[in-house]
Motif scaffolding. Structure first.
Motif, PDB file in Angstrom:
ATOM      1  N   LYS A 204       0.832  -1.207   0.000  1.00  7.65           N
ATOM      2  CA  LYS A 204       0.000   0.000   0.000  1.00  7.65           C
ATOM      3  C   LYS A 204       0.861   1.250   0.000  1.00  7.65           C
ATOM      4  O   LYS A 204       0.497   2.270  -0.599  1.00  7.65           O
ATOM      5  CB  LYS A 204      -0.930  -0.007   1.215  1.00  7.65           C
ATOM      6  N   SER A 205       2.021   1.184   0.659  1.00  7.57           N
ATOM      7  CA  SER A 205       2.928   2.348   0.656  1.00  7.57           C
ATOM      8  C   SER A 205       3.485   2.609  -0.739  1.00  7.57           C
ATOM      9  O   SER A 205       3.759   3.753  -1.099  1.00  7.57           O
ATOM     10  CB  SER A 205       4.058   2.148   1.667  1.00  7.57           C
ATOM     11  N   PHE A 206       3.653   1.547  -1.551  1.00  5.22           N
ATOM     12  CA  PHE A 206       4.104   1.731  -2.930  1.00  5.22           C
ATOM     13  C   PHE A 206       3.068   2.528  -3.723  1.00  5.22           C
ATOM     14  O   PHE A 206       3.408   3.478  -4.442  1.00  5.22           O
ATOM     15  CB  PHE A 206       4.326   0.384  -3.625  1.00  5.22           C
ATOM     16  N   ARG A 207       1.803   2.123  -3.594  1.00  6.30           N
ATOM     17  CA  ARG A 207       0.734   2.820  -4.315  1.00  6.30           C
ATOM     18  C   ARG A 207       0.585   4.255  -3.820  1.00  6.30           C
ATOM     19  O   ARG A 207       0.336   5.172  -4.601  1.00  6.30           O
ATOM     20  CB  ARG A 207      -0.578   2.046  -4.177  1.00  6.30           C
ATOM     21  N   TYR A 208       0.775   4.435  -2.516  1.00  3.65           N
ATOM     22  CA  TYR A 208       0.697   5.773  -1.936  1.00  3.65           C
ATOM     23  C   TYR A 208       1.803   6.662  -2.499  1.00  3.65           C
ATOM     24  O   TYR A 208       1.575   7.839  -2.813  1.00  3.65           O
ATOM     25  CB  TYR A 208       0.820   5.667  -0.420  1.00  3.65           C
ATOM     26  N   MET A 209       2.989   6.111  -2.647  1.00  8.58           N
ATOM     27  CA  MET A 209       4.133   6.856  -3.180  1.00  8.58           C
ATOM     28  C   MET A 209       3.822   7.362  -4.587  1.00  8.58           C
ATOM     29  O   MET A 209       4.037   8.544  -4.907  1.00  8.58           O
ATOM     30  CB  MET A 209       5.367   5.956  -3.202  1.00  8.58           C
ATOM     31  N   HIS A 210       3.325   6.491  -5.439  1.00  8.41           N
ATOM     32  CA  HIS A 210       3.027   6.889  -6.821  1.00  8.41           C
ATOM     33  C   HIS A 210       1.957   7.971  -6.847  1.00  8.41           C
ATOM     34  O   HIS A 210       2.073   8.969  -7.584  1.00  8.41           O
ATOM     35  CB  HIS A 210       2.571   5.678  -7.635  1.00  8.41           C
ATOM     36  N   LYS A 211       0.917   7.815  -6.048  1.00 12.36           N
ATOM     37  CA  LYS A 211      -0.174   8.792  -6.020  1.00 12.36           C
ATOM     38  C   LYS A 211       0.330  10.143  -5.514  1.00 12.36           C
ATOM     39  O   LYS A 211      -0.050  11.196  -6.041  1.00 12.36           O
ATOM     40  CB  LYS A 211      -1.301   8.285  -5.117  1.00 12.36           C
ATOM     41  N   LEU A 212       1.192  10.112  -4.492  1.00 14.00           N
ATOM     42  CA  LEU A 212       1.709  11.351  -3.918  1.00 14.00           C
ATOM     43  C   LEU A 212       2.616  12.094  -4.912  1.00 14.00           C
ATOM     44  O   LEU A 212       2.569  13.328  -5.015  1.00 14.00           O
ATOM     45  CB  LEU A 212       2.483  11.042  -2.634  1.00 14.00           C
ATOM     46  N   ILE A 213       3.440  11.349  -5.642  1.00 14.83           N
ATOM     47  CA  ILE A 213       4.291  11.976  -6.656  1.00 14.83           C
ATOM     48  C   ILE A 213       3.427  12.647  -7.724  1.00 14.83           C
ATOM     49  O   ILE A 213       3.661  13.796  -8.118  1.00 14.83           O
ATOM     50  CB  ILE A 213       5.237  10.939  -7.296  1.00 14.83           C
ATOM     51  N   TRP A 214       2.406  11.938  -8.172  1.00 15.67           N
ATOM     52  CA  TRP A 214       1.527  12.480  -9.211  1.00 15.67           C
ATOM     53  C   TRP A 214       0.841  13.757  -8.732  1.00 15.67           C
ATOM     54  O   TRP A 214       0.781  14.754  -9.458  1.00 15.67           O
ATOM     55  CB  TRP A 214       0.481  11.435  -9.599  1.00 15.67           C
ATOM     56  N   ARG A 215       0.337  13.740  -7.488  1.00 18.24           N
ATOM     57  CA  ARG A 215      -0.345  14.914  -6.946  1.00 18.24           C
ATOM     58  C   ARG A 215       0.603  16.103  -6.795  1.00 18.24           C
ATOM     59  O   ARG A 215       0.234  17.243  -7.098  1.00 18.24           O
ATOM     60  CB  ARG A 215      -0.966  14.578  -5.582  1.00 18.24           C
ATOM     61  N   SER A 216       1.813  15.843  -6.308  1.00 16.21           N
ATOM     62  CA  SER A 216       2.757  16.943  -6.090  1.00 16.21           C
ATOM     63  C   SER A 216       3.185  17.566  -7.414  1.00 16.21           C
ATOM     64  O   SER A 216       3.342  18.782  -7.518  1.00 16.21           O
ATOM     65  CB  SER A 216       3.979  16.455  -5.303  1.00 16.21           C
ATOM     66  N   MET A 217       3.369  16.746  -8.451  1.00 13.91           N
ATOM     67  CA  MET A 217       3.722  17.273  -9.764  1.00 13.91           C
ATOM     68  C   MET A 217       2.578  18.089 -10.338  1.00 13.91           C
ATOM     69  O   MET A 217       2.771  19.155 -10.923  1.00 13.91           O
ATOM     70  CB  MET A 217       4.079  16.118 -10.710  1.00 13.91           C
TER      71      MET A 217
END
Length: 319
Positions: free
Chosen positions: A226-239
């Motif tokens: 779940k932390s992997f999926r969270y990482m990808h989502k967070l990167i996308w949101r920050s960009m």
């Protein structure tokens, strides 16, 4: 000081005829300014040099060795009228300055792959390409467990899940993943290194938690994924947040499957050094990795990212 001294000085030493053919020249400077607070930001820019400041930390970039030498010499002299002087322990440069005897710096970081970086404000800046990585060298002289706060509340599993997400947030800044700044290989290296640190903190947290409870390996595997999926989502949101209301548009070329693949490799690499404690979890993670398919296959950028020589600092961290 910038308006009255630095800007006029830089205009005076500007020399369009002299440039260094070996690449960009960088100087880092930390000022002790008597306690006054100065706001950060880009303060001077031209085709031949750029001066950036974050509070009292200056970063000078130039294609002219004359300009770089001149700027460093001016900082050496200090600014008495502003009660401001160079901190001799915190400067760094990636070239041999002229007429310098007692001044020397060991703040350049050189990895096992031979790549040299300048440290500045928590970043490692590649002195040849200007690509950006996070600076993990501050963890070298401490045990990683000493940086953690372990909670002993009723639901330790839920708290561990929240902690894993919290560990990722500071490393999801767009500067690490923007393809305007970093090559595809370095973008993926930044993700891998963020997961390496997270996996080390995971191990420390689980070790301390084991004195009150032992959660199942299946549960650990689920929250890690779940932390992997969270990482990808967070990167996308920050960009995406940088793109809104700005003329500058970051570029993100990254698949969720790549983030997960890098995450699996990072956790397996870290926990394999502590396999007596994590044998069952390692078996689960390895099986998940074997089933993990990247549609375009494993790229050379992913192989570059997981090469130990590019993350050599991590294998000197105690955890």
């Amino acid at each position: 000081m910038e308006r009255n001294v630095l800007f006029p000085f830089l205009d005076k030493i500007r020399d369009p005829c002299i440039s260094d053919t070996n690449g960009n020249l960088l100087v880092e400077y930390n000022a002790e300014n008597g306690g006054s607070s100065v706001q950060g930001g880009i303060i001077s820019q031209s085709p031949k040099h750029m001066l950036i400041r974050f509070t009292d930390d200056f970063f000078f970039l130039s294609t002219s060795k004359k300009a770089a030498n001149g700027f460093f010499s001016r900082l050496k002299r200090g600014f008495r009228e502003y009660n401001c002087s160079m901190n001799e322990k915190k400067f760094c440069m990636n070239f041999d300055a002229d007429h310098i005897s007692r001044f020397s710096s060991n703040r350049m970081y050189i990895g096992e792959d031979g790549i040299s970086f300048l440290r500045w404000s928590g970043l490692l800046i590649n002195s040849c390409t200007l690509e950006i990585q996070a600076d993990y060298t501050r963890y070298l002289h401490i045990h990683l467990g000493s940086t953690l706060t372990i909670s002993w509340q009723v639901k330790p599993g839920r708290l561990l899940k929240a902690k894993l997400c919290a560990y990722m947030r500071p490393k999801c800044h767009p500067i690490f993943y923007d393809s305007n700044i970093n090559s595809p290989a370095v973008v993926r290296l930044n993700i891998y290194q963020a997961f390496l640190l997270c996996a080390m903190k995971f191990h420390c947290y689980v070790c301390d938690l084991s004195s009150i409870c032992n959660l199942q390996a299946v549960y650990y595997s689920e929250i890690i994924q779940k932390s992997f999926r969270y990482m990808h989502k967070l990167i996308w949101r920050s960009m995406h947040s940088v793109s809104q209301g700005s003329n500058f548009h970051p570029i993100l070329h990254l698949k969720k499957e790549e983030v997960e693949w890098l995450g699996f490799h990072a956790y397996i690499r870290v926990l394999n050094r502590k396999q007596s404690r994590h044998r069952e979890l390692l078996s689960l993670l390895r099986s998940k990795l074997m089933m993990h398919v990247i549609m375009d296959g494993t790229s050379s950028q992913l192989i570059y990212a997981i090469d130990d020589s590019h993350s050599s600092v991590f294998w000197k961290i105690k955890y």
